[in-house]
Design an enzyme around this catalytic site. Structure first.
Site, mmCIF file in Angstrom:
data_model
loop_
_atom_site.group_PDB
_atom_site.id
_atom_site.type_symbol
_atom_site.label_atom_id
_atom_site.label_comp_id
_atom_site.label_asym_id
_atom_site.label_seq_id
_atom_site.Cartn_x
_atom_site.Cartn_y
_atom_site.Cartn_z
ATOM 1 N N TYR A 108 0.838 -1.291 -0.079
ATOM 2 C CA TYR A 108 -0.127 -0.104 -0.074
ATOM 3 C C TYR A 108 0.789 1.445 -0.002
ATOM 4 O O TYR A 108 0.620 2.073 -0.669
ATOM 5 C CB TYR A 108 -1.003 -0.133 1.320
ATOM 6 C CG TYR A 108 -1.902 1.191 1.340
ATOM 7 C CD1 TYR A 108 -2.634 1.555 0.312
ATOM 8 C CD2 TYR A 108 -1.654 2.149 2.474
ATOM 9 C CE1 TYR A 108 -3.546 2.761 0.128
ATOM 10 C CE2 TYR A 108 -2.508 3.237 2.393
ATOM 11 C CZ TYR A 108 -3.251 3.486 1.248
ATOM 12 O OH TYR A 108 -4.152 4.832 1.339
ATOM 13 N N ARG A 115 1.420 6.799 -6.842
ATOM 14 C CA ARG A 115 0.320 7.827 -6.935
ATOM 15 C C ARG A 115 0.539 9.169 -6.765
ATOM 16 O O ARG A 115 0.528 10.020 -7.520
ATOM 17 C CB ARG A 115 -0.816 7.346 -6.249
ATOM 18 C CG ARG A 115 -1.939 8.290 -6.140
ATOM 19 C CD ARG A 115 -3.204 7.718 -5.481
ATOM 20 N NE ARG A 115 -2.803 7.444 -4.286
ATOM 21 C CZ ARG A 115 -3.991 7.415 -3.274
ATOM 22 N NH1 ARG A 115 -5.281 6.835 -3.665
ATOM 23 N NH2 ARG A 115 -3.599 6.794 -2.070
ATOM 24 N N TYR A 169 -0.897 13.050 6.336
ATOM 25 C CA TYR A 169 -0.363 11.992 7.253
ATOM 26 C C TYR A 169 1.108 12.247 7.320
ATOM 27 O O TYR A 169 1.838 12.720 6.591
ATOM 28 C CB TYR A 169 -0.787 10.679 6.682
ATOM 29 C CG TYR A 169 -2.249 10.098 7.070
ATOM 30 C CD1 TYR A 169 -3.096 10.888 7.628
ATOM 31 C CD2 TYR A 169 -2.526 8.715 6.445
ATOM 32 C CE1 TYR A 169 -4.457 10.437 7.809
ATOM 33 C CE2 TYR A 169 -3.872 8.403 6.865
ATOM 34 C CZ TYR A 169 -4.824 9.216 7.328
ATOM 35 O OH TYR A 169 -6.108 8.846 7.659
ATOM 36 N N ARG A 182 -11.589 13.336 1.436
ATOM 37 C CA ARG A 182 -12.492 12.501 1.969
ATOM 38 C C ARG A 182 -13.811 12.244 1.135
ATOM 39 O O ARG A 182 -14.690 11.407 1.440
ATOM 40 C CB ARG A 182 -12.806 13.042 3.566
ATOM 41 C CG ARG A 182 -11.701 13.093 4.404
ATOM 42 C CD ARG A 182 -11.052 11.724 4.855
ATOM 43 N NE ARG A 182 -9.993 11.702 5.738
ATOM 44 C CZ ARG A 182 -9.291 10.738 5.983
ATOM 45 N NH1 ARG A 182 -9.404 9.445 5.625
ATOM 46 N NH2 ARG A 182 -8.117 10.845 6.926
ATOM 47 N N GLU A 291 -14.364 -1.262 5.816
ATOM 48 C CA GLU A 291 -14.301 0.192 5.187
ATOM 49 C C GLU A 291 -15.698 0.208 4.305
ATOM 50 O O GLU A 291 -16.265 -0.824 3.475
ATOM 51 C CB GLU A 291 -13.143 0.252 4.083
ATOM 52 C CG GLU A 291 -13.100 1.466 3.414
ATOM 53 C CD GLU A 291 -11.753 1.750 2.551
ATOM 54 O OE1 GLU A 291 -10.682 1.290 3.296
ATOM 55 O OE2 GLU A 291 -11.608 1.861 1.488
#
Length: 302
Positions: A108, A115, A169, A182, A291
């Site tokens: 991940y 990305r 983060y 979000r 999720e």
């Protein structure tokens, strides 16, 4: 273009049907992203469908041992192809998301690195201002799959006030932060479409109730209500007979399906008139078991 959720994961992009590679546990097998489109264009790893106002795309790349490079390839092509349009939503299906690659980096985190580099190359250091809603869940096999939706309508990106924006983060979560907002709200003629990113049991940037599915579901519902309200659509996300909602619920453990589906019903999510797809998938943090994401189309303006 229609997205297919099933165990086989075999799509026919040239016929307008693309697959996620995720097992469907129950619920709706298909989700239509755009209708009234013909045959797709093929450019690099992408199949692209266009209307006069909207673009949808699908990519798959198999490059074992080089997930960062595969991600850069897909996202560079995606960002070139979407051009002047605004990104509305991106779905990422990442192989062995919690596993470790040859360089010792979690898959991940390697995906997030590739990305982020692609976004920065396309938009410069201020790329976080244009990041759309997104999700990233794990699949079996070696194929990275990415689905995206873009259009020419104005958009607003929103954050959950109880969560640190993912793109902020700290480095403990990897060499590059996750690149998404979000939620993204798309303005239409008197109505709104809203895309709520994959939402889970996180406050600030910390996992809440590691491994405890029941408590994680409660925290996830709280986060969903907060981001609904941040979008200006209220805790139940839209109203009116024309409003259509599609929930996708990703479960690490199939045995949690009865618990989570019962909780969804109690909370008034995925009720009559709504669509829901329950899918078996690994979540981006190994301590997370569930999720939930939502797509809302045709909600009344507040």
């Amino acid at each position: 273009m229609i997205v297919q959720f099933d165990l086989g994961g075999i799509g026919q992009p040239d016929g307008g049907l693309v697959a996620t590679g995720l097992p469907l546990l129950c619920g709706d097998r298909f989700e239509a992203l755009v209708r009234g489109v013909g045959s797709p264009e093929r450019t690099g790893p992408l199949w692209i469908w266009k209307t006069s106002t909207t673009m949808a795309g699908y990519a798959e790349v198999e490059r074992p041992g080089d997930l960062e490079g595969a991600t850069q390839e897909v996202y560079s092509a995606l960002l070139r192809s979407s051009g002047h349009l605004t990104l509305h939503r991106i779905w990422n299906f990442v192989p062995d998301i919690n596993g470790t690659g040859p360089g010792g980096l979690e898959n991940y985190r390697a995906f997030c690195l590739g990305r982020s580099i692609a976004f920065e190359a396309a938009f410069g250091r201020g790329f976080t201002r244009i990041l759309p809603a997104a999700s990233a869940v794990g699949t079996a096999g070696d194929i990275l799959r990415v689905v995206f939706l873009a259009g020419d309508s104005p958009v607003r990106h929103h954050e959950n006030p109880s969560q640190l924006p993912a793109y902020e983060y700290p480095q403990e979560h990897g060499p590059r932060s996750p690149s998404f907002s979000r939620a993204t709200v798309v303005s239409g003629a008197g109505t709104l479409d809203a895309y709520i990113s994959g939402t889970s049991s996180v406050k600030g940037n910390e996992t809440i109730a590691p491994g405890d599915t029941a408590r994680q579901v409660d925290c996830t519902f709280e986060n969903l209500r907060l981001i609904f309200e941040a979008c200006g659509l209220g805790a139940h996300l839209g109203s009116g007979a024309a409003c259509k909602r599609h929930f996708k619920i990703y479960l690490r453990n199939e045995a949690d399906l009865p618990l989570v589906s019962a909780a969804m019903a109690r909370q008034g999510f995925a009720g009559p008139g709504d669509s829901a797809s329950y899918l078996r998938a690994d979540i981006c943090r190994s301590a997370l078991n569930v999720e939930i994401e939502v797509a809302v189309r045709g909600a009344d303006r507040a």
